[in-house]
Design a protein around this motif. Structure first.
Motif, PDB file in Angstrom:
ATOM      1  N   MET A 260      23.010 -27.920  50.558  1.00  0.00           N
ATOM      2  CA  MET A 260      22.086 -26.857  50.943  1.00  0.00           C
ATOM      3  C   MET A 260      21.818 -25.847  49.835  1.00  0.00           C
ATOM      4  N   SER A 261      22.561 -25.923  48.715  1.00  0.00           N
ATOM      5  CA  SER A 261      22.361 -24.956  47.636  1.00  0.00           C
ATOM      6  C   SER A 261      22.830 -25.545  46.326  1.00  0.00           C
ATOM      7  N   ALA A 262      22.342 -24.968  45.226  1.00  0.00           N
ATOM      8  CA  ALA A 262      22.797 -25.397  43.909  1.00  0.00           C
ATOM      9  C   ALA A 262      24.282 -25.087  43.732  1.00  0.00           C
ATOM     10  N   GLU A 263      24.744 -23.979  44.295  1.00  0.00           N
ATOM     11  CA  GLU A 263      26.167 -23.647  44.221  1.00  0.00           C
ATOM     12  C   GLU A 263      27.015 -24.730  44.877  1.00  0.00           C
ATOM     13  N   THR A 264      26.535 -25.239  46.011  1.00  0.00           N
ATOM     14  CA  THR A 264      27.255 -26.311  46.690  1.00  0.00           C
ATOM     15  C   THR A 264      27.305 -27.562  45.822  1.00  0.00           C
ATOM     16  N   VAL A 265      26.204 -27.894  45.158  1.00  0.00           N
ATOM     17  CA  VAL A 265      26.181 -29.069  44.282  1.00  0.00           C
ATOM     18  C   VAL A 265      27.161 -28.889  43.125  1.00  0.00           C
ATOM     19  N   ASP A 266      27.157 -27.710  42.522  1.00  0.00           N
ATOM     20  CA  ASP A 266      28.113 -27.432  41.443  1.00  0.00           C
ATOM     21  C   ASP A 266      29.549 -27.621  41.931  1.00  0.00           C
ATOM     22  N   ASN A 267      29.847 -27.069  43.098  1.00  0.00           N
ATOM     23  CA  ASN A 267      31.191 -27.215  43.667  1.00  0.00           C
ATOM     24  C   ASN A 267      31.533 -28.674  43.922  1.00  0.00           C
TER      25      ASN A 267
ATOM     26  N   GLY B 143      23.737 -43.641  40.692  1.00  0.00           N
ATOM     27  CA  GLY B 143      23.233 -44.533  41.734  1.00  0.00           C
ATOM     28  C   GLY B 143      23.105 -43.878  43.091  1.00  0.00           C
ATOM     29  N   VAL B 144      23.229 -42.556  43.124  1.00  0.00           N
ATOM     30  CA  VAL B 144      23.237 -41.804  44.385  1.00  0.00           C
ATOM     31  C   VAL B 144      22.100 -40.788  44.367  1.00  0.00           C
ATOM     32  N   ALA B 145      21.416 -40.637  45.498  1.00  0.00           N
ATOM     33  CA  ALA B 145      20.366 -39.626  45.636  1.00  0.00           C
ATOM     34  C   ALA B 145      20.962 -38.312  46.120  1.00  0.00           C
ATOM     35  N   LEU B 146      20.463 -37.227  45.597  1.00  0.00           N
ATOM     36  CA  LEU B 146      20.796 -35.894  46.092  1.00  0.00           C
ATOM     37  C   LEU B 146      19.663 -35.446  46.999  1.00  0.00           C
ATOM     38  N   VAL B 147      19.994 -35.041  48.223  1.00  0.00           N
ATOM     39  CA  VAL B 147      18.987 -34.593  49.185  1.00  0.00           C
ATOM     40  C   VAL B 147      19.218 -33.110  49.461  1.00  0.00           C
ATOM     41  N   VAL B 148      18.174 -32.310  49.226  1.00  0.00           N
ATOM     42  CA  VAL B 148      18.284 -30.856  49.330  1.00  0.00           C
ATOM     43  C   VAL B 148      17.091 -30.314  50.115  1.00  0.00           C
TER      44      VAL B 148
ATOM     45  N   ALA C 191      22.058 -28.539  38.247  1.00  0.00           N
ATOM     46  CA  ALA C 191      23.141 -29.189  38.989  1.00  0.00           C
ATOM     47  C   ALA C 191      22.743 -30.557  39.515  1.00  0.00           C
ATOM     48  N   SER C 192      21.432 -30.789  39.686  1.00  0.00           N
ATOM     49  CA  SER C 192      20.976 -32.058  40.245  1.00  0.00           C
ATOM     50  C   SER C 192      20.927 -33.180  39.205  1.00  0.00           C
TER      51      SER C 192
ATOM     52  N   PHE D 109      22.600 -36.862  39.336  1.00  0.00           N
ATOM     53  CA  PHE D 109      22.230 -37.801  40.394  1.00  0.00           C
ATOM     54  C   PHE D 109      21.038 -38.656  39.959  1.00  0.00           C
ATOM     55  N   GLY D 110      20.934 -39.831  40.574  1.00  0.00           N
ATOM     56  CA  GLY D 110      19.851 -40.739  40.229  1.00  0.00           C
ATOM     57  C   GLY D 110      18.488 -40.139  40.492  1.00  0.00           C
ATOM     58  N   ARG D 111      18.365 -39.384  41.563  1.00  0.00           N
ATOM     59  CA  ARG D 111      17.140 -38.662  41.873  1.00  0.00           C
ATOM     60  C   ARG D 111      17.452 -37.569  42.878  1.00  0.00           C
ATOM     61  N   ALA D 112      16.574 -36.592  42.948  1.00  0.00           N
ATOM     62  CA  ALA D 112      16.722 -35.492  43.893  1.00  0.00           C
ATOM     63  C   ALA D 112      15.535 -35.511  44.838  1.00  0.00           C
TER      64      ALA D 112
END
Length: 256
Positions: A193-200, A213-218, A228-229, A232-235
């Motif tokens: 839900m946030s860039a901070e969460t992705v960093d963590n 090989g993994v998608a980030l969904v935000v 931070a994204s 990942f393979g794609r956002a």
């Protein structure tokens, strides 16, 4: 876990605080997804600072109280009500549908929220926030965060104060199960839900782990554009709410 459904076999990691994952996990699993709950953010209530206490003391003279998130609604309303009854002359606004729903659950019947959009910019476009010159506005939030609301409201002539009732922390989540699932090819998407969460999340997973090989969904394009994204393979941007998340994951599931 459900074997059939539009998300059948899709491996999805949820990174919200554990209690906030329950409804999302149930909806995804009902659609066939394999869900891993790996909290990468904790919400911790805090005692109000002297600045927040002073801002809260000015609530009866305010015209508007803005809650920036569902967490702000939960902890901010509780802090305000510990100080006394909510002043009936103070209007209430929420950034996004989830925040507005939490405020209605707390007993506020008339909640200002964007008809479309779910961010600070959308709320700032609401008619009720245009003529604020000379008025006091309180923003209920966690410690730190974006300054967009305050900067713009002050530009419009409002006197703005913060009531900060919680802080965000990185939890001590054990990555062993997460990394085993990644190595086995059982993770297709990570929802944050946030860039901070992705960093963590990346810090908790540890260095040298490939997420290509993994998608980030935000929920918001700004998070997708954040540095931070990059691992990942794609956002993918899903927008707010569980239905939008399911729709985005369904499109990912159909992709070659």
């Amino acid at each position: 876990m459900t074997a059939a459904g539009p998300l059948a076999g899709l491996g999805v990691v949820l990174t919200r605080p554990r209690a906030q994952c329950e409804d999302i996990a149930a909806a995804l699993e009902a659609n066939g997804a394999n869900v891993i709950v790996f909290p990468a953010l904790d919400i911790v209530p805090v005692a109000l600072s002297s600045d927040s206490l002073a801002a809260l003391a000015s609530l009866p003279s305010a015209s508007l109280a803005i809650f920036v998130s569902a967490n702000a609604a939960e902890h901010g309303v509780a802090a305000a009500r510990r100080a006394g009854p909510w002043p009936g002359t103070v209007a209430v606004a929420g950034v996004g549908d989830a925040t507005a729903a939490r405020l209605r659950d707390a007993g506020f019947t008339n909640v200002i929220s964007p008809a479309t959009g779910f961010d600070s910019e959308s709320l700032l476009a609401c008619p009720a926030l245009q003529d604020v010159a000379g008025r006091r506005v309180l923003i209920f939030r966690g410690i730190g965060g974006r300054e967009r609301l305050r900067t713009e409201l002050e530009r419009r002539g409002a006197a703005v104060g913060y009531v900060e009732s919680y802080r965000r922390e990185r939890p001590a989540s054990d990555p062993a199960g997460l990394l085993a699932a990644l190595a086995a090819g059982r993770i297709d998407a990570v929802h944050a839900m946030s860039a901070e969460t992705v960093d963590n999340f990346l810090a908790l997973a540890g260095p040298g782990v490939s997420w290509s090989g993994v998608a980030l969904v935000v929920p918001h394009p700004a998070i997708a554009r954040h540095a931070a994204s990059a691992p990942f393979g794609r956002a993918l941007v899903s927008g707010p709410g569980i239905p939008s998340l399911i729709e985005t994951l369904h499109e990912l599931r159909k992709a070659p």
